[in-house]
Write a protein that holds these residues in place. Structure first.
Motif, PDB file in Angstrom:
ATOM      1  N   TYR A   1       0.793  -1.227   0.000  1.00 55.30           N
ATOM      2  CA  TYR A   1       0.000   0.000   0.000  1.00 55.30           C
ATOM      3  C   TYR A   1       0.830   1.284   0.000  1.00 55.30           C
ATOM      4  O   TYR A   1       0.425   2.281  -0.607  1.00 55.30           O
TER       5      TYR A   1
ATOM      6  N   ILE B   1       1.612   1.919  -3.604  1.00 52.45           N
ATOM      7  CA  ILE B   1       0.413   2.369  -4.314  1.00 52.45           C
ATOM      8  C   ILE B   1       0.130   3.833  -4.003  1.00 52.45           C
ATOM      9  O   ILE B   1      -0.232   4.623  -4.891  1.00 52.45           O
ATOM     10  N   ALA B   2       0.302   4.213  -2.729  1.00 56.88           N
ATOM     11  CA  ALA B   2       0.062   5.607  -2.329  1.00 56.88           C
ATOM     12  C   ALA B   2       1.007   6.556  -3.052  1.00 56.88           C
ATOM     13  O   ALA B   2       0.599   7.640  -3.503  1.00 56.88           O
TER      14      ALA B   2
ATOM     15  N   GLU C   1      -0.084   6.991  -6.663  1.00 52.88           N
ATOM     16  CA  GLU C   1      -1.200   7.935  -6.762  1.00 52.88           C
ATOM     17  C   GLU C   1      -0.700   9.373  -6.720  1.00 52.88           C
ATOM     18  O   GLU C   1      -1.142  10.226  -7.500  1.00 52.88           O
TER      19      GLU C   1
ATOM     20  N   GLU D   1      -6.050  -1.914  -7.968  1.00 55.15           N
ATOM     21  CA  GLU D   1      -5.877  -0.468  -7.864  1.00 55.15           C
ATOM     22  C   GLU D   1      -5.689   0.203  -9.228  1.00 55.15           C
ATOM     23  O   GLU D   1      -5.448   1.409  -9.306  1.00 55.15           O
TER      24      GLU D   1
ATOM     25  N   ARG E   1      -2.630   5.920   1.159  1.00 58.44           N
ATOM     26  CA  ARG E   1      -3.493   6.107  -0.009  1.00 58.44           C
ATOM     27  C   ARG E   1      -4.467   7.264   0.203  1.00 58.44           C
ATOM     28  O   ARG E   1      -5.003   7.448   1.289  1.00 58.44           O
TER      29      ARG E   1
ATOM     30  N   ARG F   1      -7.503   7.788  -0.709  1.00 56.68           N
ATOM     31  CA  ARG F   1      -8.891   7.517  -0.342  1.00 56.68           C
ATOM     32  C   ARG F   1      -9.040   7.215   1.149  1.00 56.68           C
ATOM     33  O   ARG F   1     -10.116   7.418   1.719  1.00 56.68           O
TER      34      ARG F   1
ATOM     35  N   GLU G   1      -1.790   5.068   9.344  1.00 50.19           N
ATOM     36  CA  GLU G   1      -3.164   5.434   9.001  1.00 50.19           C
ATOM     37  C   GLU G   1      -3.923   5.964  10.205  1.00 50.19           C
ATOM     38  O   GLU G   1      -4.606   6.991  10.115  1.00 50.19           O
TER      39      GLU G   1
ATOM     40  N   ALA H   1       3.065  10.687   1.200  1.00 52.04           N
ATOM     41  CA  ALA H   1       3.106  10.193  -0.189  1.00 52.04           C
ATOM     42  C   ALA H   1       3.554  11.285  -1.149  1.00 52.04           C
ATOM     43  O   ALA H   1       4.365  11.045  -2.049  1.00 52.04           O
TER      44      ALA H   1
END
Length: 374
Positions: free
Chosen positions: A15, A18-19, A22, A50, A166, A168, A283, A360
């Motif tokens: 993750y 992925i972040a 993005e 994703e 991430r 979202r 998080e 990120a």
């Protein structure tokens, strides 16, 4: 610009990459991104979900295995370097970014052999062995905590950024009431979210089941078990499938094997009971959530306890070590927080103060600068 990402094995490695992907695309919309992992790892299913392009290389763990398994792992890693070299030559990335896990080693080594700038990111307070080795030739090393920097070699170019999260997860929409309704929970009850990371944690699942059966706490619970432990939890509680919800229910307890929309789970809760994985803590601090943390004692270097103590020192969490009295201590912590709204508020504020929601984008900007310098 083009960026090749790698990292795998657990959500805690996947993750963050992925972040950053993005963030790169938001900063430079024409950025091309390719994610490289193993065909057997979680990344092979999570990354395509994703919307990112994914390619696999061969790789396997070495540490903590038998001699025969370690030798097979070393051979797989060597083959993985060849796989990665072919992918890099074809994709022609401007920069390579790794977030850990045994797949990162072959990919970052291939990048270095081919002269491609590379950077790594460490999620835990105590760095993993792979990242300690990779930091010796990486152009940049990003860490989640100030406490991590002292472990890296002097020659490593270390920058503390926090763990990338991430978008979202940070930008959840809807109210708490709507989030609770989505999980079949009441709006008027103090809500405990129990999670053990992307793979689940058997100790926490058993602990949550015991608390649910005792019925001593006037709360409701969202229990995310991990797919491996879901059936056992449902059977132990005698829970039944809940209409319209991908899970089962027992009284005030909603049980789910895995939640892809974690932003909604976080929005639904008042308190988190969790392991001390780097991404979980990133998080919950970025979202300003109070927590009770039970670090896993079954991790290399006991890094989860070091992670948890960072939050405890800040006043953002209660840390309980795993042992025979864990349940009593956890229940005492829940009652204390439940009965003291001012304490709950102070813990939430402390979590927000150490959270790094912009990690990120900070890493993405550094990667862009690294690619441009090259």
């Amino acid at each position: 610009m083009s960026c090749l990402l790698t990292g795998g094995g657990t959500g805690g490695h996947i993750y963050p990459a992925i972040a950053v992907a993005e963030a790169l695309v938001k900063l430079l919309p024409r950025t091309k991104v390719l994610y490289v992992g193993t065909a057997q790892g979680m990344e092979s299913s999570l990354v395509p979900r994703e919307g990112l392009e994914f390619k696999a290389v061969r790789s396997s763990g070495i540490r903590g295995k038998s001699l025969a398994s370690a030798l097979r792992g070393m051979w797989a890693a060597a083959l993985g370097v060849g796989d990665a070299c072919r992918i890099i030559k074809q994709f022609k990335p401007d920069v390579v970014f790794g977030t850990g896990g045994y797949v990162s080693g072959p990919v970052l080594l291939a990048a270095r052999l081919l002269g491609v700038p590379c950077a790594i990111q460490e999620q835990n307070a105590v760095p993993g062995k792979t990242n300690l080795v990779l930091s010796r030739f990486a152009d940049k090393t990003f860490t989640a905590w100030e406490e991590s920097a002292e472990f890296f070699p002097r020659k490593a170019d270390v920058k503390v950024t926090g763990n990338p999260i991430r978008a979202r997860v940070l930008q959840a929409t809807g109210t708490t009431a709507e989030a609770r309704a989505a999980f079949g929970l009441r709006d008027d009850k103090f809500t405990l979210l129990v999670l053990g990371g992307s793979r689940g944690a058997r100790f926490l699942v058993d602990l949550a089941v015991d608390m649910a059966l005792s019925a001593d706490l006037d709360i409701q619970m969202l229990l995310i078990t991990g797919k491996e432990y879901y059936d056992n939890a449902v059977a132990a509680l005698g829970a039944t499938e809940h209409t319209g919800i991908a899970g089962a229910k027992y009284g005030n307890i909603m049980i789910q094997p895995y939640v892809y929309n974690m932003e909604q789970a976080y929005r639904a809760c008042d308190l988190v009971l969790a392991r001390a994985g780097g991404m979980t803590l990133a998080e919950i601090t970025a979202l300003g959530l109070p927590s009770i943390i039970v670090p896993s004692p079954n991790v290399v270097g006991n890094h989860q306890e070091y992670n948890a103590r960072v939050l405890e020192t800040a006043g953002a969490a209660i840390v309980v070590r795993e042992g025979p009295d864990t349940r009593n201590q956890v229940e005492h912590g829940i009652r204390t927080i439940l009965g003291d709204p001012a304490l709950h508020k102070r813990m939430a504020q402390a979590a927000s103060e150490i959270g790094r929601p912009d990690a990120a984008f900070e890493i993405a900007r550094e990667l862009i600068a690294l690619a441009r310098r090259a």
